[in-house]
Design a protein around this motif. Structure first.
Motif, PDB file in Angstrom:
ATOM      1  N   THR A  40      79.806 -71.200  17.038  1.00 24.70           N
ATOM      2  CA  THR A  40      81.040 -70.446  17.288  1.00 24.70           C
ATOM      3  C   THR A  40      80.730 -69.053  17.841  1.00 24.70           C
ATOM      4  OG1 THR A  40      81.019 -69.829  14.958  1.00 24.70           O
ATOM      5  CG2 THR A  40      82.466 -71.644  15.587  1.00 24.70           C
ATOM      6  N   HIS A  41      79.471 -68.641  17.722  1.00 18.84           N
ATOM      7  CA  HIS A  41      79.029 -67.362  18.270  1.00 18.84           C
ATOM      8  C   HIS A  41      79.128 -67.399  19.797  1.00 18.84           C
ATOM      9  CE1 HIS A  41      75.894 -64.407  19.484  1.00 18.84           C
ATOM     10  NE2 HIS A  41      76.378 -63.723  18.469  1.00 18.84           N
ATOM     11  N   ARG A  42      79.487 -66.271  20.438  1.00 23.83           N
ATOM     12  CA  ARG A  42      79.506 -66.216  21.917  1.00 23.83           C
ATOM     13  C   ARG A  42      78.491 -65.219  22.402  1.00 23.83           C
ATOM     14  NH1 ARG A  42      81.135 -70.222  21.177  1.00 23.83           N
ATOM     15  NH2 ARG A  42      83.129 -71.215  21.544  1.00 23.83           N
ATOM     16  N   PRO A  43      77.559 -65.556  23.294  1.00 15.20           N
ATOM     17  CA  PRO A  43      77.349 -66.901  23.816  1.00 15.20           C
ATOM     18  C   PRO A  43      76.830 -67.863  22.747  1.00 15.20           C
ATOM     19  CG  PRO A  43      75.533 -65.481  24.465  1.00 15.20           C
ATOM     20  CD  PRO A  43      76.537 -64.591  23.781  1.00 15.20           C
ATOM     21  N   VAL A  44      77.070 -69.154  22.951  1.00 18.90           N
ATOM     22  CA  VAL A  44      76.651 -70.180  22.002  1.00 18.90           C
ATOM     23  C   VAL A  44      75.126 -70.179  21.875  1.00 18.90           C
ATOM     24  CG1 VAL A  44      76.573 -72.673  21.610  1.00 18.90           C
ATOM     25  CG2 VAL A  44      78.656 -71.623  22.483  1.00 18.90           C
ATOM     26  N   ASP A  45      74.650 -70.254  20.637  1.00 18.81           N
ATOM     27  CA  ASP A  45      73.210 -70.329  20.406  1.00 18.81           C
ATOM     28  C   ASP A  45      72.729 -71.738  20.788  1.00 18.81           C
ATOM     29  OD1 ASP A  45      70.648 -70.464  19.481  1.00 18.81           O
ATOM     30  OD2 ASP A  45      71.074 -69.646  17.495  1.00 18.81           O
ATOM     31  N   PRO A  46      71.888 -71.847  21.849  1.00 19.64           N
ATOM     32  CA  PRO A  46      71.488 -73.184  22.315  1.00 19.64           C
ATOM     33  C   PRO A  46      70.771 -73.991  21.225  1.00 19.64           C
ATOM     34  CG  PRO A  46      70.615 -71.458  23.769  1.00 19.64           C
ATOM     35  CD  PRO A  46      71.248 -70.770  22.618  1.00 19.64           C
ATOM     36  N   LEU A  47      70.000 -73.296  20.397  1.00 17.43           N
ATOM     37  CA  LEU A  47      69.252 -74.034  19.377  1.00 17.43           C
ATOM     38  C   LEU A  47      70.152 -74.526  18.243  1.00 17.43           C
ATOM     39  CD1 LEU A  47      65.864 -72.101  19.345  1.00 17.43           C
ATOM     40  CD2 LEU A  47      66.446 -74.248  20.488  1.00 17.43           C
ATOM     41  N   ALA A  48      71.337 -73.927  18.106  1.00 17.61           N
ATOM     42  CA  ALA A  48      72.306 -74.458  17.129  1.00 17.61           C
ATOM     43  C   ALA A  48      72.814 -75.817  17.593  1.00 17.61           C
ATOM     44  CB  ALA A  48      73.472 -73.487  16.950  1.00 17.61           C
ATOM     45  N   VAL A  49      72.919 -75.983  18.926  1.00 14.79           N
ATOM     46  CA  VAL A  49      73.330 -77.286  19.483  1.00 14.79           C
ATOM     47  C   VAL A  49      72.274 -78.337  19.139  1.00 14.79           C
ATOM     48  CG1 VAL A  49      73.899 -78.555  21.593  1.00 14.79           C
ATOM     49  CG2 VAL A  49      74.623 -76.172  21.346  1.00 14.79           C
ATOM     50  N   ALA A  50      70.982 -77.964  19.331  1.00 23.14           N
ATOM     51  CA  ALA A  50      69.893 -78.884  18.994  1.00 23.14           C
ATOM     52  C   ALA A  50      69.900 -79.206  17.498  1.00 23.14           C
ATOM     53  CB  ALA A  50      68.550 -78.288  19.415  1.00 23.14           C
ATOM     54  N   ALA A  51      70.151 -78.189  16.677  1.00 19.23           N
ATOM     55  CA  ALA A  51      70.169 -78.397  15.222  1.00 19.23           C
ATOM     56  C   ALA A  51      71.335 -79.309  14.811  1.00 19.23           C
ATOM     57  CB  ALA A  51      70.261 -77.060  14.493  1.00 19.23           C
ATOM     58  N   LEU A  52      72.461 -79.197  15.527  1.00 20.22           N
ATOM     59  CA  LEU A  52      73.585 -80.097  15.264  1.00 20.22           C
ATOM     60  C   LEU A  52      73.146 -81.542  15.537  1.00 20.22           C
ATOM     61  CD1 LEU A  52      76.648 -80.468  14.628  1.00 20.22           C
ATOM     62  CD2 LEU A  52      77.067 -80.285  17.085  1.00 20.22           C
ATOM     63  N   GLY A  53      72.364 -81.724  16.604  1.00 21.67           N
ATOM     64  CA  GLY A  53      71.808 -83.040  16.907  1.00 21.67           C
ATOM     65  C   GLY A  53      70.974 -83.573  15.749  1.00 21.67           C
ATOM     66  N   VAL A  54      70.188 -82.694  15.137  1.00 22.76           N
ATOM     67  CA  VAL A  54      69.361 -83.097  13.989  1.00 22.76           C
ATOM     68  C   VAL A  54      70.248 -83.584  12.842  1.00 22.76           C
ATOM     69  CG1 VAL A  54      67.803 -82.254  12.189  1.00 22.76           C
ATOM     70  CG2 VAL A  54      67.400 -81.602  14.567  1.00 22.76           C
ATOM     71  N   VAL A  55      71.335 -82.854  12.584  1.00 22.80           N
ATOM     72  CA  VAL A  55      72.235 -83.249  11.492  1.00 22.80           C
ATOM     73  C   VAL A  55      72.889 -84.603  11.797  1.00 22.80           C
ATOM     74  CG1 VAL A  55      74.372 -82.648  10.269  1.00 22.80           C
ATOM     75  CG2 VAL A  55      72.645 -80.904  10.682  1.00 22.80           C
TER      76      VAL A  55
END
Lengths: 130, 282
Positions: A69-84
């Protein structure tokens, strides 16, 4: 549909979604770096766990949501979402197996798969406590 | 190492490990942990984290294919997952109590033992029709599959179910303690103890590995051992390798699979024993 085919479908699509998110995250990260963002000293980060932890490691869904939800989006949070999503894929497979066995009237295997699911939930709870 | 190059190198290595893993019913994790730490200098905890995530990715990809082809037996898999998940939770709870090098040593010796057992029965293509265990009848631990290579349907049923469950608990324990899928032990329990055909053991092991590894990985995630930049190239690489490996396996004979399986077991046994003894190798 056979229980095998249903579980196969969950595992396939869950895995594919997870891996797509992970790749998108890392590619976004690479683009961000190439576009003049902060360059990570990969060697230093992966050798030193304390250093890695502060930069890129997410330990809860809350952390990941904040990164997304942070702007700009943290790219590694996207990767971590993939892990979940990947962690939830086998759980989803077991849930689908429980439902299929139950609908097929296989009480014995409804119970067995439910106990396996309870074990998985316990591991998530224990992980949260640690 | 430069960031992009590092990620690509991890990816390439993981494709190879994943391909081998799918062929043998291993998650590839047991290969990845030493490779990542020795050759890439990755922190051991991150290596274990990447390994356990790649194990789940492999299992999801390969198990989906095996389930569709009818090689994986979902009932046998779930029944035995009772033991592996209990083992994984126990293992994760024991982390920090048992010294890691002692575990590596035990694992190395156990692998050597399983290699010797496999060597003895290398030419058995399909187990001879054994009498089913009462537990196997009660829990429907039987099935059949069409063997493309032999061009006939092979029926099978489990024997020595209690010993199989015991070995599965051990496999789960090692998964929780070491961050591996411990597929070798799952295959050992089904192939050797329960006398299931090697291909069924391997395919069912792939399905169970994901469930077992998830129990371990949830704890790793919360501990902060999952680094996205290490995990992603490894998991994607292993997944691609696993896909290629699965395609190769369908057309092979059980004895071929076993011959491939052996050198890997010996290699792992030696490397684990040496690691346990703190001897740097290679």
């Amino acid at each position: 549909m056979r229980v095998e085919a249903l579980v196969a479908r969950v595992l396939f699509w869950g895995g594919l979604t997870a891996v797509t998110l992970m790749v998108v995250g890392v590619v976004m990260f690479a683009i961000h770096t190439a576009a003049g963002g902060e360059v990570l000293n990969v060697q230093r980060v992966i050798e030193n766990r304390a250093e890695g932890r502060s930069t890129a490691v997410f330990v809860s869904v809350g952390d990941i949501v904040r990164g997304l939800t942070h702007r700009p989006v943290d790219p590694l949070a996207v990767a971590a979402l993939g892990v979940v999503v990947l962690l939830l894929t086998p759980v989803g497979g077991v849930v689908v197996a429980i439902v299929s066995f139950w609908m097929a009237g296989d009480r014995r295997y409804t119970v067995i798969a439910s106990v396996v699911l309870a074990g998985l939930i316990l591991s998530f709870v224990l992980g949260g406590a640690g | 190492m430069e960031q992009g190059l590092f990620i690509l190198a991890l990816f390439g290595t993981s494709v190879a490990a994943g391909g081998l893993g799918a062929l043998l019913g291993l998650g590839g994790g047991i290969l990845l942990v030493p490779i990542l730490t020795i050759f890439y200098g990755v922190n051991l905890r991150y290596a274990m984290g990447a390994s356990i995530i790649s194990v789940i990715a492999t299992s999801s990809g390969a198990a989906a294919a095996y389930l569709r082809s009818g090689l994986s037996n979902i009932r046998i898999g779930l029944f035995l997952a009772l033991a592996t998940v209990s083992g994984a939770i126990t293992g994760a709870a024991l982390v920090g109590v048992v010294p890691e090098n002692v575990l590596e040593l035990i694992l190395g010796l156990a692998l050597a033992y399983s290699a010797a057992v496999t060597l003895r029965q290398i030419n058995v293509e399909v187990p001879e029709n054994p009498t089913a265990h009462p537990l196997a009848r009660r829990f429907d631990l039987a099935g059949s599959y069409h063997d493309a290579r032999l061009d006939r349907d092979v029926t099978y049923q489990a024997v020595r179910v209690r010993r199989g469950l015991g070995a599965m608990f051990g496999a789960g324990l090692l998964s929780g303690l070491l961050g591996i899928g411990s597929g070798a032990f799952k295959v050992l329990a089904m192939d050797y103890f329960m006398r299931l055909p090697m291909k069924v053991s391997t395919a069912t092991s792939n399905f169970m590995i994901g469930i077992t590894a998830t129990a371990s990985a949830a704890i790793y995630f919360r501990r902060g051992d999952i680094h996205p930049l290490v995990v992603t190239p490894v998991a994607v690489g292993v997944l691609l390798g696993a896909y290629l490996g699965t395609r190769l396996m369908a057309g092979m004979r059980n004895t071929t699979v076993r011959k491939l399986f052996l050198p890997v077991l010996f290699y792992l046994a030696i490397s684990m024993v040496l690691r346990g003894l703190s001897i740097r190798w290679p």
